[in-house]
Design a protein around this motif. Sequence first.
Motif, PDB file in Angstrom:
ATOM      1  N   SER A   1       0.820  -1.196   0.000  1.00  0.00           N
ATOM      2  CA  SER A   1       0.000   0.000   0.000  1.00  0.00           C
ATOM      3  C   SER A   1       0.857   1.251   0.000  1.00  0.00           C
ATOM      4  O   SER A   1       1.992   1.261   0.497  1.00  0.00           O
ATOM      5  CB  SER A   1      -0.889  -0.034   1.238  1.00  0.00           C
ATOM      6  OG  SER A   1      -1.344   1.245   1.525  1.00  0.00           O
ATOM      7  N   ALA A   2       0.304   2.323  -0.558  1.00  0.00           N
ATOM      8  CA  ALA A   2       1.014   3.602  -0.559  1.00  0.00           C
ATOM      9  C   ALA A   2       0.695   4.399   0.704  1.00  0.00           C
ATOM     10  O   ALA A   2       1.159   5.510   0.869  1.00  0.00           O
ATOM     11  CB  ALA A   2       0.648   4.399  -1.800  1.00  0.00           C
ATOM     12  N   VAL A   3      -0.116   3.817   1.598  1.00  0.00           N
ATOM     13  CA  VAL A   3      -0.437   4.493   2.846  1.00  0.00           C
ATOM     14  C   VAL A   3       0.627   4.138   3.871  1.00  0.00           C
ATOM     15  O   VAL A   3       0.894   2.965   4.110  1.00  0.00           O
ATOM     16  CB  VAL A   3      -1.816   4.049   3.366  1.00  0.00           C
ATOM     17  CG1 VAL A   3      -2.164   4.785   4.642  1.00  0.00           C
ATOM     18  CG2 VAL A   3      -2.873   4.272   2.317  1.00  0.00           C
ATOM     19  N   ARG A   4       1.253   5.134   4.444  1.00  0.00           N
ATOM     20  CA  ARG A   4       2.325   4.864   5.400  1.00  0.00           C
ATOM     21  C   ARG A   4       2.161   5.726   6.627  1.00  0.00           C
ATOM     22  O   ARG A   4       1.493   6.748   6.597  1.00  0.00           O
ATOM     23  CB  ARG A   4       3.685   5.121   4.752  1.00  0.00           C
ATOM     24  CG  ARG A   4       3.884   4.352   3.453  1.00  0.00           C
ATOM     25  CD  ARG A   4       5.249   4.632   2.878  1.00  0.00           C
ATOM     26  NE  ARG A   4       6.259   3.937   3.665  1.00  0.00           N
ATOM     27  CZ  ARG A   4       6.822   2.794   3.295  1.00  0.00           C
ATOM     28  NH1 ARG A   4       6.451   2.230   2.186  1.00  0.00           N
ATOM     29  NH2 ARG A   4       7.745   2.226   4.038  1.00  0.00           N
ATOM     30  N   GLN A   5       2.818   5.279   7.718  1.00  0.00           N
ATOM     31  CA  GLN A   5       2.798   6.057   8.949  1.00  0.00           C
ATOM     32  C   GLN A   5       3.537   7.377   8.709  1.00  0.00           C
ATOM     33  O   GLN A   5       4.412   7.473   7.864  1.00  0.00           O
ATOM     34  CB  GLN A   5       3.506   5.287  10.071  1.00  0.00           C
ATOM     35  CG  GLN A   5       2.852   3.984  10.441  1.00  0.00           C
ATOM     36  CD  GLN A   5       1.462   4.188  11.025  1.00  0.00           C
ATOM     37  OE1 GLN A   5       1.222   5.156  11.754  1.00  0.00           O
ATOM     38  NE2 GLN A   5       0.537   3.306  10.692  1.00  0.00           N
TER      39      GLN A   5
END
Lengths: 601, 301
Positions: A576-580
């Motif tokens: 995913s391209a969603v990161r912390q």
Amino acid sequence: MSAAGQTTASTKPAAEASAPVLEAIGLTISVRGEEGEREVVSDLSFSLARGETLCIAGESGSGKSMTSLAIMGLLPQPAAHLSKGSIRFGNLDLSNLPESQMRRIRGDRIAMIFQEPMTSLNPVLSIGRQIMEAIEVHTPMSRREARRRAIDALKSVRIPDAERRLDNYPHELSGGMRQRVMIAMALALKPDILIADEPTTALDVTVQGEVLELLRDLQRETGTSLILITHDMGVVAEMADRVIIMRNGRMVEEGKAVDIFASPQTDYTRELLAAVPRMRVGAEARQAPEDPQASAGVPAPVATVRGLQVRFDLHGGFFGRVDRRVHAVESVSFSIARDETLSLVGESGCGKSTTAKAIAGLVPYSGDIAIDGRSLHGLSAAERNAVRRDVQMIFQDPYASLDPRMRVGDLVAEPLLIHRIGSREERRNQVASLFERVGLSADQMDRYPHEFSGGQRQRICIARALALKPKLIIADESVSALDVSVQARVLKLLKDLQREFGVAYLFISHDMAVVENISDRVAVMYLGQIVEMGTRDQVFSNPRHPYTRRLIEAVPVPDPKLRRTHFARLDREIPSAVRQVGDPPPLLHLHDAGGGHLVAQ
Amino acid sequence: MTTPISPDMSTPLLPAKPRSGIWRQLLKRRLAILGLALIAIAVAGAILAPLLTPYDPNEQMFDGLTLEGAPLPPSEKFWLGTDLLGRDLATRILYGARTSLIIGIVANGAALLIGALVGITAGYFRGWIGNALMRFTDLMMAFPALLLAICLAAILQPSLWIVALVIALVNWVQTARVIYTETSSLAEREFIDAERTIGASTPRILFRHILPHLLPTLIVWGTLGISTTVLLEATLSYLGIGVQPPTASWGNIIFENQTYFQVAPWLVFFPGAAILALALAFNLVGDALRDILDPTQRGRA
């Protein structure tokens, strides 16, 4: 499994000789409209043998979906109805079966999967619940038993970690996974017939390859007959035993897949096959004439993008703080020269459309964009607008990108009006000439968008983009929504216009065949970064990055003789391209593999 | 449904110039003509009231009551009967049309305007300005409308225009909510992005591209609002903060007389029918306008 495949293949001729599973005789479907009844399917007859794959192919409006709905008894009521003919399923006639009996057949004996895996699953029920429900409706069994069957079904469509997935909700799965769940649901009861209506159209090309292979394997294992409805001749070549080509509700041609592709009998089929964009055709025709020019932008580039970065903040937690970020585009750099077409390819979520939107000024970004040598950095809003006049955009969906309440002539004149160019009379003349240039007639200017077909609307969008004589046109999936024959014509128009106006294109697409057709240079994007960039020949003849190779491999070849036997599968989900926050993705470094061919290490 | 007002009312005159064909198209639709006629009758009745009736609206006539003091039913002399104080009901309805039209059109129009502006602004810009506007709208929704109207009317000197203002300030919230939702979904549509890429300014996008799409909703809310506002005015009058007696309005005629509904039903029936007819008339015209202004509906019945 291959042994099983062998046996089915060898018994096939025998099966064909036996009674067909499904037979349509003189099927005619009418729709009641404002001007009385209209036939959408006329006098269609075909039969389907056990274990056979029948592809019904055709362009939009050919009546292929109506046919599948008629078999399922799901014609949209009350407008559409079966006016003539019958559908024989074993010794039942489905055309006049009461709804209560039809319901028992649906799902159990004849199952269907739809195009949009997003909308055909109920978003508020877990997928396990939905599969179990499908099983329980038709077979009385305990909850525990149903659960076991559901897990088996998920395993059979190769969903990893099936037991845990059972409790997932549809939104937690990717599009490809969802379509597999739909297939699992459809095949859980081992139906005699599976109808798949454009099952892979909404999916990425690599996922499409996996889903098609899965369908083929499952069919081999269960002996289910498959009716595949599609507009994509590549998919037809990949899957079909027999093909029916439809046009305007009538069967144009029917025959074995090999025969249809090798020697089409009718003009329409020939046209349809000729319009299909093919890979590796252009490469042989031309012998790298443009190589010297491609070596690092010699003329001043029309657009330069340096270190483009687009991130979206996601709010979460109790106080709605930013806790995660979508790294949509990470440090993307490229330049486009005059007269050149640069294609950005990649699968959904790779950031190609976001890159386009950043250049068009629709999303906030960081990094630098220069148009025609003028950097947008540090300009006031008005100055930026003036520079952006040179960049115009053509969107994917020609139905959605034109204001339905305005006349098309006004829509095309609007950019001129906004930038105060010419008098009313001059504007009208210019719009008229633009209309003629894109292949429409000037007397259509006073009509509204809904009176045009998809291809015509896309021409209107092109005319509108051309009105300001821009230096760069961004085409964001601009031909993806069009039928192949229309697609081919629009692509040709785009090429002609480039030669005439000297405009550069940033062409964004997921379709490798189209990209190969139109581009001078190609950049492949994956997870927000460019993994490979070079001239068309460099990228397509000598793909260096594994992802590029995979993309090229995944494109179905419109020739049944070149059918793939195996497609390499990824068992994991695409990351995913969603990161912390505070955890940016590692940046890829591109190195030159010779002649300006950049490849990520 | 037409209230019998006066026999010498001929067919209403319509504006002569056919502006951009909308009038011509309206006149092609029978229902729209009916609506226009009803509106024209109401307007003409309000303006020409002194010429149409021999009585004064506030005159308490000696022969307007029975000997026992009960109101008279419709008769040759008093076409629609008389009210509790012996005033001619037909005259009061004619004069009341002035108040009710102003309330129904001005107050309702103002409410629609405020609501649309707030809704469009909040829906298009969102962010902090959208949040602020919508939370304020929620606050207004949660606040009892009548109480608010009473407060406002108590602070300001009661007069017809103040009543219209008060009603507008109470009624805009629902419109704002609906318009907000529609605008925010419209703003996400691709053609709005397309407008931005050709360099369209924000006002242009808002007024040329978003507003036309909101017209159907605005028309429906506008026509529905007419009867609510007319009745809200009556409620306010009843509470003594609306139009001050003896000035007539359709709403306060109903409220004054509602307790006598069983003995003198005409007192409630005729003004009620007038309100209904007016709302219906605007509704018919609104429906027709919606169809005419929507190019995608063209050619359908």
